[in-house]
Design an enzyme around this catalytic site. Sequence first.
Site, PDB file in Angstrom:
ATOM      1  N   GLU A   1       6.342   5.887  -1.660  1.00 10.09           N
ATOM      2  CA  GLU A   1       5.717   5.603  -0.358  1.00 10.09           C
ATOM      3  C   GLU A   1       4.577   4.592  -0.436  1.00 10.09           C
ATOM      4  O   GLU A   1       3.531   4.748   0.173  1.00 10.09           O
ATOM      5  CB  GLU A   1       5.216   6.905   0.284  1.00 10.09           C
ATOM      6  CG  GLU A   1       6.266   7.969   0.466  1.00 10.09           C
ATOM      7  CD  GLU A   1       7.523   7.457   1.160  1.00 10.09           C
ATOM      8  OE1 GLU A   1       7.424   6.527   1.982  1.00 10.09           O
ATOM      9  OE2 GLU A   1       8.611   7.975   0.874  1.00 10.09           O
ATOM     10  N   GLY A   2       4.799   3.535  -1.174  1.00  7.27           N
ATOM     11  CA  GLY A   2       3.754   2.555  -1.397  1.00  7.27           C
ATOM     12  C   GLY A   2       2.967   2.941  -2.628  1.00  7.27           C
ATOM     13  O   GLY A   2       2.316   3.988  -2.663  1.00  7.27           O
TER      14      GLY A   2
END
Length: 589
Positions: free
Chosen positions: A442-443
């Site tokens: 997620e990043g």
Amino acid sequence: MYRAPLDDISFALNEIAGLSAAIDAGVFPDLSADLVDAILAEAGRFAGEEVAPAGKVGDTQGAVWADAAVTTPAGWADLYTRWREGGWNALSGPAEFGGQGLPQMLGVAALEMWNAGSMAFALGPTLTMGAVDALEKHASHELQQLYLPKLVSGEWMGTMNLTEPQAGSDLAALRARAEPAGDGTYRIFGQKIYITYGEHDFTDNIVHLVLARLPDAPAGTRGISLFLVPKFLPDADGNPGARNDVFCASIEHKLGIHGSPTCTMIYGDGKFGDAPGAIGWLIGEENKGLACMFTMMNNARLAVGMQGVAIAEAAWQKAHAYAVERRQGRAEGHTGEGMAPIVLHPDVQRNLLTMKALTAAARAIAYSCAHATDMGRATSGDAARHWQDRANLLTPVAKAFATDIGVDVASIGVQVHGGMGFIEETGAAVLYRDARIAPIYEGTNGIQAIDLVTRKLPLAGGEHVHGFIAELRADAETVRASNLPAFGRSAGKIAAAIDDLETTTRFLQDCLASGRTKEALAGATPYLRLFALAASAAMLGRGAVASQDANRIALCRFHAENLVGETAALKERVMEGAESLAEAAKALG
């Protein structure tokens, strides 16, 4: 075996994050302290008695792919059915679509327990909850009515399809395409990789949220749209009907989370359906899909942060239990026969307390982030804006710090086990292996640090973060004013860390204002850790004063006098490290 730390979870929710105060103020009129306790107790029982035993099976068996289908480890599909029938997927879901509408704080607490039992199992439902959030905020009424009841209940599961072979974190490089079909639907073509639970046997339908480009879309991230693409097209009764033209081409062989299928998905090659092209429906507006997907991603970032907290808690429990039983050497002051339990050796004690303090620190930040989200939804006007800014500020910190310490604590757990930690049978290694993906999900955590510095520090004209720092100072003053000798030098240490946080915050804001963006970016990652250490020190102090509990005061003091001093070195890295970084980087090519 994992046992949910119900006292610690309840303490963090109520005394640190603020749930009890919100209940007392009537913010959540349908919620009571007794109901909270009952929910947490049953979630803990299920996590310890049912999820945790399945975790070992999942790690040894793994998910299996054959002929575009995935079989999850033995017993997992039945476990998911019991989990769903227990109402857990619907815990924080919107009441309008069959959810219980409870605060996200409770959902986050439950997520901690599911992930501590088995991170690989909990990953699938986590993405479904994010899909619910995205559809509730951005999808058409028709899509909501058809899909949300089944996703909220967990009858169907959702996925998030962003990454492609050439486009990881840089979504501007996406190539998947969407062609209007002329009937309100679109035909999706392309390949997506690293899709968690893109194919499985838990549910009879899977709802994919897919980023793709329209033929006339502008370049870059401004030309990305979001589409809902089901595995099976719903029939007239809303049940799974014809197979859509999407399938899983393979699954990855990974360092950890073996039971979780990480899939390569192929859209629109003609394998299924009457004609090539996976049928999809637009979510939100054309070319504005990234904003819609960020709703799901922000939800997922906090959820991934909870994976870090969960792994850290499980690693601490396992290491502590081993240290109590394992005997080695002679410990100073040990009066028993033979060798002493290693828990009596100061170095082992330091390791264990570091594990426990970091876990408590990450939990405090993550739960505080969830509380801010809940308050943003429960209030209006200026109050809502304030709380939403707070949630935005804390989200990258909760995701990055918690997942970093998940790896750190799992590694220390292996060390406490000694040679047996390197042997799979003890279960310490699997936690280390599983934890390692979370700082990437997620990043990456570097991206979270960039987000914190460049997007979150400027909130409310740059003043919101300083309001938060003022609150932390008040917590430090509360510790000082308690006059409890058991706190030792905690108040001064916490105050010094907050000074470091304020100094570096103003420095980075000045960098941004004066166009020295590269200098700010060079200090972003150490700044995020500094932020987390200072904030968590104050939060642990807040809770310790409120509880007057000797063990919580002692843990706060250990954190303040042994860990939080790192902020001084981090401040130097933030403010003085850019030039040496730039010079040394020239040799990297």
